[in-house]
Design an enzyme around this catalytic site. Structure first.
Site, PDB file in Angstrom:
ATOM      1  NE  ARG A  62      -4.050  -2.079   1.895  1.00  0.00           N
ATOM      2  CZ  ARG A  62      -4.361  -3.154   2.610  1.00  0.00           C
ATOM      3  NH1 ARG A  62      -3.707  -3.432   3.708  1.00  0.00           N
ATOM      4  NH2 ARG A  62      -5.334  -3.955   2.251  1.00  0.00           N
ATOM      5  CG  ASP A  64     -12.233   0.555  -3.061  1.00  0.00           C
ATOM      6  OD1 ASP A  64     -11.243   0.130  -2.436  1.00  0.00           O
ATOM      7  OD2 ASP A  64     -13.303   0.877  -2.518  1.00  0.00           O
ATOM      8  CB  THR A 119     -10.181  -7.211  -2.756  1.00  0.00           C
ATOM      9  OG1 THR A 119     -10.661  -7.277  -1.400  1.00  0.00           O
ATOM     10  CG2 THR A 119     -11.332  -6.759  -3.631  1.00  0.00           C
TER      11      THR A 119
END
Ligand code: F6P
Length: 324
Positions: free
Chosen positions: A72, A103, A126
């Protein structure tokens, strides 16, 4: 288009490797080059690329996680980071980017496209299944099977010891995993973020099923449940307000994200990878590929990000009836 790059971003999910394989092999099939980007958007900024051909993705269709690794990225949220990433892609001769993720990853891809007019295509990966524009995200089906297997095992102990188990499953903002796995695992109650059952109604319902002759119970709790208490507080509340059960908690955690992808996820990933690459080759950009009515189609990234993936209300009703 002569060269495409592919990356995985956000939380990993089973089927990501199968999707990478599909992207790489579709590129090879059409005679174009493919670069794998390591560590998601971080690797894009750093230029952590590796050329991939059809043989470099052998033996991965059955593997969980992602061989490209995932992250991330904070850097990609800054304009400076995205500028660096763009330069890396241009220097490497890349003309299109496939992003496999959720998303948050698609939001990054869309901003990137708007700033640099760089063609991007999303593949939804996911376990949460929380993306608009596809009935199934990659990894959702595998995670469901993992959770159901765990519930079956927990039930053995629940029924042998006349216990009430609270089982926490993943699903930060949505109850898809909880609802589907709860029905398949025969849960007495399913607590999801979309519906606030309330503590009193929960205790009432558990008491009712106890009186109807049940000697053990399983309550599935989505981690994002809005009942307002974490699972250990829930346990304490029920312990204090209900007679007759020995209560336990089991948090399934990241075991739900790992493991070999199911047949469904492997096929889905293969289909999505082909569609993503061929859409880029046809000059499309800013779309997410998805499964709708058993056909692979595309949804504008903007819609996929803004839209809400809704739970199936029929499942809620089925779950209520099944726990009678
Ligand atoms: O987005 C998928 C997900 O599995 C969520 O259900 C969960 O809240 C989150 O990832 C956990 O993320 P991390 O691995 O960063 O703790």
């Amino acid at each position: 288009m002569k060269k495409i790059a592919v990356l995985t971003s956000g939380g990993d999910s089973p089927g990501m490797n199968a999707a990478i394989r599909s992207v790489v092999r579709t590129c090879a099939y059409h005679g174009i080059e493919c670069l794998g980007v390591y560590q998601g958007y971080e690797g894009l900024i750093e230029g952590d690329f590796k050329p991939m051909d059809a043989r470099s993705v052998k033996g991965i269709i059955n593997k969980g996680g992602t061989i490209l690794k995932s992250a991330r990225s904070k850097g990609f949220r800054t304009e400076e980071g995205r500028k660096k990433a763009h330069k890396q892609l241009i220097d490497a001769g890349v003309e299109g980017l496939v992003v496999i993720g959720g998303d948050g990853s698609f939001t990054g891809a869309l901003i990137f496209n708007q700033e640099f007019n760089f063609p991007v295509m999303g593949i939804p990966g996911t376990i949460d299944n929380d993306i608009y524009g596809t009935s199934h995200t990659l990894g959702f089906d595998t995670a469901l099977n993992t959770v159901v297997d765990a519930i079956d095992k927990i039930r053995d102990t629940a029924s042998s010891h006349n216990r009430l188990f609270f089982v926490e499953v993943m699903g930060r903002d949505v109850g898809h995993i909880a609802l589907n796995a709860g029905i398949a695992g025969g849960a007495e109650e399913i607590l999801i973020p979309e519906e606030d059952l309330g503590l009193d109604r929960l205790v009432e319902s558990l008491n009712r099923s106890r009186k109807s002759g049940k000697t053990s119970s399983i309550v599935i709790v989505a981690e994002g449940d809005k009942i307002g208490k974490n699972i250990f507080e829930l346990k304490d509340y029920v312990d204090e307000n209900m007679e007759g059960y020995d209560v336990r908690v089991s948090v399934l955690g990241h075991m739900q994200r790992g493991g070999a992808p199911s047949c469904f996820d492997r096929v889905l990933a293969s289909r999505m990878g082909v569609k993503a690459v061929e859409s880029l080759l046809e000059g499309e950009t800013n779309y997410m590929v998805g499964l709708l009515d058993n056909s692979i189609g595309v949804t504008p990234l903007e819609k996929a990000i803004k839209g809400k993936s809704k739970i199936n209300l029929e499942l809620l009703r089925v779950s209520d009836i099944m726990s009678t």
